[in-house]
Design a protein around this motif. Structure first.
Motif, PDB file in Angstrom:
ATOM      1  N   TYR A  55      19.868  67.450  43.906  1.00  0.00           N
ATOM      2  CA  TYR A  55      19.741  68.601  42.988  1.00  0.00           C
ATOM      3  C   TYR A  55      19.174  68.124  41.535  1.00  0.00           C
ATOM      4  CZ  TYR A  55      21.115  72.892  40.799  1.00  0.00           C
ATOM      5  OH  TYR A  55      20.947  74.119  40.009  1.00  0.00           O
ATOM      6  N   GLN A  56      18.467  69.045  41.037  1.00  0.00           N
ATOM      7  CA  GLN A  56      18.138  68.943  39.547  1.00  0.00           C
ATOM      8  C   GLN A  56      18.466  70.187  38.745  1.00  0.00           C
ATOM      9  OE1 GLN A  56      16.122  66.465  38.283  1.00  0.00           O
ATOM     10  NE2 GLN A  56      15.715  64.980  39.935  1.00  0.00           N
ATOM     11  N   PRO A  57      19.275  69.864  37.919  1.00  0.00           N
ATOM     12  CA  PRO A  57      19.915  71.052  37.163  1.00  0.00           C
ATOM     13  C   PRO A  57      18.807  71.824  36.262  1.00  0.00           C
ATOM     14  CG  PRO A  57      21.220  68.962  36.742  1.00  0.00           C
ATOM     15  CD  PRO A  57      20.112  68.694  37.382  1.00  0.00           C
ATOM     16  N   ALA A  58      18.945  72.891  36.392  1.00  0.00           N
ATOM     17  CA  ALA A  58      17.899  73.920  35.723  1.00  0.00           C
ATOM     18  C   ALA A  58      18.682  74.316  34.172  1.00  0.00           C
ATOM     19  CB  ALA A  58      17.956  75.007  36.592  1.00  0.00           C
ATOM     20  N   PRO A  59      17.764  74.492  33.254  1.00  0.00           N
ATOM     21  CA  PRO A  59      18.284  74.904  32.098  1.00  0.00           C
ATOM     22  C   PRO A  59      19.543  76.051  31.882  1.00  0.00           C
ATOM     23  CG  PRO A  59      15.985  74.630  31.966  1.00  0.00           C
ATOM     24  CD  PRO A  59      16.285  74.643  33.210  1.00  0.00           C
TER      25      PRO A  59
END
Ligand SMILES: [Zn+2]
Length: 294
Positions: free
Chosen positions: A71-75
């Motif tokens: 997972y890549q966190p979103a703003p």
């Protein structure tokens, strides 16, 4: 899903906190109103919702169907983390992206690490798939909620006790269902190695996983070894997952002469109507395994 390197995410975090004039170092825990609990995954949110019912609100940071390992966190995640009064994580190396994100969010909310105190095997983080370990998660969540919101202690205790009873019943149900599989058939080939703790608890064997490293293509040599092992053990079934392309799974099944390809749910709830929460997910998966390995 955003695919940007972590330093960019950190920059966004600082920029967002500044742009929204969020007070650094103050989470919503200090504010009046109900406790906001933010769980990293939908599975943890499912268990936490049962513990918090009638008192705190719970949401999942990751969306339904996202893979926690990659997972890549979103703003927007940073803003949500900033407003949380309690953070719940799996730990055991599952959410490597979480700690940098929480620093970006300038949050000092307490963190419950659900796997703390359990023995991690082969650096595998999927302890929640053993319902006996899920009971440990529930206790950790309960204690974290009581510490963050002492006035709700009686509700959290009652909810956690009720959920614990349902998990004990789930363990018994799974044990009974899996006992119907002929012992020689108790071998699984899975997409990614999520089933180590479940299989160890219930006496199944993981013969191999298609994906060795989450998010990376397996090598041709690895697939060839897996096919040889599947043939030698007369493996009855190979298990795909809804988050991943089934083409590779089907190709391995054909090459190895595996008769059944079935779908398991393990890293996310809510990807199908019958896996809306933790308990229904494990009941569904168990029924799938029993059917596929006959
Ligand atoms: Zn996983």
């Amino acid at each position: 899903m955003l695919k940007l390197p972590r330093p960019v995410t950190l920059f966004w975090g600082a920029a967002l906190v500044a742009a929204l004039a969020l007070p650094a170092g103050e989470g919503a825990s200090a504010a009046a109103g109900p406790l906001h609990v933010l769980a990293s995954t939908t599975l943890l949110a499912s268990l936490a919702s049962d513990v918090a019912r009638g008192r705190a609100d719970v949401s999942s940071l990751m969306p339904v169907g996202a893979s926690p390992e990659t997972y890549q966190p979103a703003p927007a995640d940073i803003v949500r983390a900033h407003g949380a009064g309690l953070i719940i994580e799996n730990g055991a190396g599952l959410e490597a992206w979480l700690a940098p994100m929480l620093r970006s969010a300038s949050t000092h909310a307490p963190i419950v690490n659900c796997s703390d105190g359990l023995t991690v095997t082969e650096a595998n983080p999927h302890l929640w798939l053993d319902p006996e370990y899920a009971r440990h998660y529930v206790t950790a969540m309960r204690d974290g909620m009581i510490a963050a919101d002492p006035a709700g202690a009686a509700i959290y205790r009652a909810n956690a006790a009720a959920l614990d009873g349902r998990l004990v019943a789930l363990t018994a149900r799974i044990r009974k269902a899996l006992a119907t599989i002929p012992p020689a058939n108790r071998n699984m080939i899975v997409f990614h190695n999520a089933w180590l703790y479940y299989n160890r608890r219930f006496g199944l064997r993981t013969l191999g996983a298609i994906e060795e490293v989450p998010g990376s293509e397996p090598s041709a040599e690895h697939i060839a070894r897996l096919i040889d092992a599947a043939r030698a053990a007369h493996v009855r079934a190979i298990f795909a997952e809804p988050e991943y392309n089934a083409n590779l799974v089907n190709a391995v099944a054909r090459s190895a002469g595996i008769p059944n390809v079935a779908m398991l749910y393990d890293d996310s709830v809510g990807t199908s109507p019958q896996t809306r929460d933790y308990i229904s997910m494990l009941d569904t998966d168990t029924a799938t395994i029993v059917h596929a390995l006959q």
